[in-house]
Motif scaffolding. Structure first.
Motif, PDB file in Angstrom:
ATOM      1  N   LEU A 172     -10.189  50.196  35.332  1.00  0.00           N
ATOM      2  CA  LEU A 172     -11.013  49.831  36.492  1.00  0.00           C
ATOM      3  C   LEU A 172     -12.364  49.259  36.077  1.00  0.00           C
ATOM      4  CD1 LEU A 172     -10.242  52.883  38.824  1.00  0.00           C
ATOM      5  CD2 LEU A 172      -9.452  50.536  39.117  1.00  0.00           C
ATOM      6  N   LYS A 213      -5.998  43.028  34.042  1.00  0.00           N
ATOM      7  CA  LYS A 213      -7.176  42.833  34.889  1.00  0.00           C
ATOM      8  C   LYS A 213      -6.727  42.893  36.348  1.00  0.00           C
ATOM      9  CE  LYS A 213     -10.056  41.772  31.485  1.00  0.00           C
ATOM     10  NZ  LYS A 213     -11.167  42.633  31.106  1.00  0.00           N
ATOM     11  N   TYR A 233     -14.486  45.524  43.942  1.00  0.00           N
ATOM     12  CA  TYR A 233     -13.090  45.108  43.927  1.00  0.00           C
ATOM     13  C   TYR A 233     -12.632  44.744  45.340  1.00  0.00           C
ATOM     14  CZ  TYR A 233     -11.737  46.477  39.169  1.00  0.00           C
ATOM     15  OH  TYR A 233     -11.585  46.544  37.812  1.00  0.00           O
ATOM     16  N   LYS A 234     -11.518  43.999  45.412  1.00  0.00           N
ATOM     17  CA  LYS A 234     -10.785  43.887  46.672  1.00  0.00           C
ATOM     18  C   LYS A 234     -10.025  45.205  46.826  1.00  0.00           C
ATOM     19  CE  LYS A 234      -9.680  38.934  46.232  1.00  0.00           C
ATOM     20  NZ  LYS A 234      -8.537  37.990  46.115  1.00  0.00           N
ATOM     21  N   ASP A 265      -6.488  42.418  40.234  1.00  0.00           N
ATOM     22  CA  ASP A 265      -7.048  41.552  41.274  1.00  0.00           C
ATOM     23  C   ASP A 265      -7.316  42.347  42.548  1.00  0.00           C
ATOM     24  OD1 ASP A 265      -6.720  39.030  39.782  1.00  0.00           O
ATOM     25  OD2 ASP A 265      -4.578  39.472  39.986  1.00  0.00           O
ATOM     26  N   VAL A 278      -7.204  46.523  44.148  1.00  0.00           N
ATOM     27  CA  VAL A 278      -7.027  47.962  43.919  1.00  0.00           C
ATOM     28  C   VAL A 278      -6.458  48.568  45.191  1.00  0.00           C
ATOM     29  CG1 VAL A 278      -8.179  50.161  43.482  1.00  0.00           C
ATOM     30  CG2 VAL A 278      -8.886  48.128  42.229  1.00  0.00           C
ATOM     31  N   GLN A 333     -12.637  47.343  33.642  1.00  0.00           N
ATOM     32  CA  GLN A 333     -12.249  46.097  32.978  1.00  0.00           C
ATOM     33  C   GLN A 333     -12.515  46.144  31.477  1.00  0.00           C
ATOM     34  OE1 GLN A 333     -12.729  42.439  34.924  1.00  0.00           O
ATOM     35  NE2 GLN A 333     -12.508  43.290  36.960  1.00  0.00           N
TER      36      GLN A 333
END
Length: 704
Positions: free
Chosen positions: A82, A90, A118-119, A92, A94, A84
């Motif tokens: 999380l 990686k 994050y999205k 895109d 969560v 990174q």
């Protein structure tokens, strides 16, 4: 929306016991694979899911965690991905699972993910449990307050899955906002230090910068040094900042819950789960019920499996006889009948019991009772240097030691984890079950007390308990010898009681039966064929003398053809390579009541314990050409002086040996992988073999 044929990475995260694995299975179906994260022994479960609109998702099921402050190895895996810091993946999107019945605790992790920019898509599970507790949630209001989509789902009934896929598909198609959307004002926690980190990493979210300061040791050498200097310059205090952060988060979480969730008066009647726990977790009745459950488990293995086992045994005996009569007397026919068919029959007969054992364990897990066993046993575990978290791996060891040892990763305390790894192989795994069953049936009378309590079932339960008690004693001794000083706390979330998912139980039984047949069967077949060869052939000089001897006997016509054939088979086996090997080790195992054939089986059992039965099946098939079952052949087996091999003393001695001995190369390999040294697997092999020899010798001398 996104373009056609787009691929996205979705990380599935959430607190433990929130239904994450069930949702992962629903999304990915059979398109799954299991590997390892680079550099660690934690499993990486990945799969593919079709979200519609030409979007394919690579779904990664991450280990459960309560927050972005990891302690265990598996939690560090989730954290690094999380943050990174895991170059292989990686995310895109969560996908966070939120337990509707315990929102306050779950929202802490949710708020931290939002601040990583994050999205985030929230799948809210356990809605039915929340409803039973009288909790009402304004889903739209919650989504509005959090600033992320919230979709109610029920993985058990597959409700909401279509809506979730649509939401994920939509999330895959839009870009995140350029500006940070913060749940709390992270920058205010350490403004100067965070600003300096961000100046070196433009575009880095404030909360990510805060974690650079918190966990700088996870950064590379030069970066770590730079962050250390920034911390020192601004007098950054990890503990103080973390406490302030959590306090601010819960202040906002409480505000959100007040406006979106209504809960019943806590003084109202307790829910069903709490009322049952008053009985099942009682300081006296809890242990009585636990003993009864374990007793019924082992009784059921005999009750339920006896009919299919008898049918399989009889069927293979008839099949072997039919094939033997059909084929000519050639070496390949002998290989097929006494090598291949004998080996297969020696393993297939135990599939019903393996399936029943795993099915019953699955029921205990599904209902929520397995976690209660951990809770009940914590007090006992503490006295021998462990804690309640050690119970789950030990119970899993009744199925197989390999995943059980891997499950010790959930134990934060290094000493308790090592102790659990060292004693878990003393739990009687399913590979021992075939050995227990055939030996118990051989030497223990098939009698029932009060019409329903099987003596064989009681003996079986005694073997499992003996392994468990021995494990506790060994742990008690080792806790004084292993010098690791570290305190631990036992915190366990008790899931609510649920009716078992019978479909899941059925699938588990079929899968375990298949694994046992395919994985164990593959090893067993190879060993069976090797044993057939070693039992059928020997040094040329010995075999020539033997042939000449029996040609002379046959010409003299002193004995009947059947007697000559039987004696020739017995002497041929003794002069074979297998016989020579068995005779060589017989003096060492004679004090335990074992003959040379048992010695061969002990050696082959290092490949897999269940090979014992297949080895016996092959040896006695080569030795004896009659049409009786393996059990009958073993019951009729005699020594040179005419006494029976499988007496009560020998049977009990052999059972005790298999309870305690480390006869599994795969387990030793996994212990090496988990401890990262050969020191501990070698120690296990030595201490368990010594224990097995000592106790087997004592039992044989007492009962002979």
């Amino acid at each position: 929306m996104g373009k056609n044929n787009k691929s996205v990475n979705i990380a599935v995260v959430g607190n433990p016991n929130c239904g994450k694995s069930s949702l992962f299975n629903l999304l990915t179906g059979l398109h799954q694979k299991i590997g390892n994260f680079p550099g660690v022994t934690v499993d990486k479960k990945t799969g593919t899911a079709n979200l519609g609109d030409g979007i394919t998702a690579n779904v990664i099921d991450l280990p459960g965690t309560y927050s972005l402050y990891p302690r265990r190895e598996d939690e560090w895996v989730t954290y690094k991905l999380l943050m990174q810091q895991e170059p292989a993946v990686k995310p895109d999107i969560v996908l966070l699972l939120l337990d509707a019945s315990n929102l306050k605790r779950n929202l802490l992790f949710c708020s931290q993910l939002i601040d990583l920019n994050y999205k985030v898509v929230v799948a809210m599970t356990m809605g039915d449990i929340a409803a039973k507790k009288g909790i009402k949630i304004d889903v739209d209001g919650l989504s509005r307050e959090l600033g992320v989509p919230v979709v109610p789902v029920n993985p058990r009934s597959e409700k909401g899955i279509h809506e979730l896929k649509k939401t994920l598909s939509f999330a895959a198609g839009y870009r995140p906002a350029e500006m940070e959307h913060n749940f709390i004002d992270n920058k205010a926690l350490a403004p100067e230090a965070i600003r300096e980190i961000q100046s070196k990493h433009p575009g880095l979210p404030s909360y990510t910068a805060l974690h650079y300061l918190m966990h700088h040791r996870e950064l590379d050498g030069e970066e770590n040094k730079t962050v250390c200097e920034i911390k020192d310059r601004h007098h950054f205090n990890d503990t103080k900042i973390q406490a302030e952060e959590i306090l601010h988060r819960y202040q906002k979480i409480n505000q959100i819950l007040q406006s979106t969730v209504s809960e019943p008066d806590p003084l109202k009647k307790k829910i069903f789960t709490e009322r049952i726990d008053n009985i099942l977790l009682h300081r006296f009745w809890g242990y009585v019920i636990l003993t009864a459950v374990v007793f019924l488990l082992f009784q059921s293995i005999f009750w339920l499996a006896s009919f299919p086992m008898d049918a399989i045994d009889s069927g293979f005996t008839q099949l072997t006889s039919w094939v033997d009569a059909l084929l000519p007397e050639t070496w390949w026919a002998d290989l097929l009948v006494n090598g291949l068919l004998a080996g297969i029959g020696g393993i297939v007969i135990f599939i019903p019991q393996i399936m029943i054992l795993f099915g019953l364990i699955s029921v205990l897990e599904d209902t929520g009772y397995m976690a209660r066993i951990s809770f009940l046993m914590d007090k006992v575990m503490r006295k021998v240097g462990l804690n309640g978290k050690s119970v789950m791996p030990m119970i899993s060891g009744f199925a197989c030691a390999i995943p059980a040892i891997m499950a010790t990763r959930n134990i934060e305390n290094k000493k308790e984890r090592l102790l659990t790894i060292l004693i878990t192989p003393l739990m009687s795994c399913s590979a021992r079950l075939p050995v227990y069953i055939i030996l118990t049936a051989l030497v223990i009378p098939d009698v029932y007390y009060f019409g329903f309590i099987s003596l064989q079932g009681l003996v079986m339960m005694g073997l499992y308990l003996f392994g468990f008690v021995t494990a506790l004693v060994v742990s008690y001794v080792l806790k004084f010898l292993i010098n690791i000083q570290e305190k631990s706390f036992f915190i366990l979330e008790l899931p609510i009681y649920k009716a078992p998912r019978w479909k899941n139980v059925g699938v588990t039984m079929l899968e375990k039966g298949k694994v046992f047949l395919v994985e164990a069967g593959r090893i067993i077949m190879i060993i069976s064929l090797i044993i057939w060869f070693l039992s059928s052939y020997g040094p040329a000089s010995r075999m020539e003398k033997l042939d000449q001897k029996y040609e002379t006997i046959a010409a003299a016509n002193t004995y009947g053809a059947e007697d000559i054939e039987r004696n020739y088979s017995a002497e041929k086996l003794e002069n074979s390579y297998a016989g020579i090997l068995g005779k060589a080790i017989e003096p060492a195992i004679a004090p335990l009541g074992f003959d040379w054939k048992i010695g061969i089986a002990l050696i082959t059992s290092f490949a897999a314990r269940e090979v014992f039965v297949a080895t016996m099946a092959t040896l006695y098939s080569v030795d004896d050409a009659d049409e009786s079952t393996l059990k009958q052949k073993m019951a009729n087996a005699t020594r040179m002086d005419g006494s029976k091999v499988y007496t009560l003393a020998t049977g009990l001695s052999l059972l005790i040996f298999y309870v305690l001995a480390m006869q599994c190369m795969a387990t030793l390999a996994i212990v090496k992988r988990e401890t990262r040294t050969w020191k501990w697997p070698v120690f296990q092999l030595v201490y368990m073999t010594a224990l097995a020899y000592l106790f087997s010798c004592i039992v044989y001398q007492l009962f002979k």
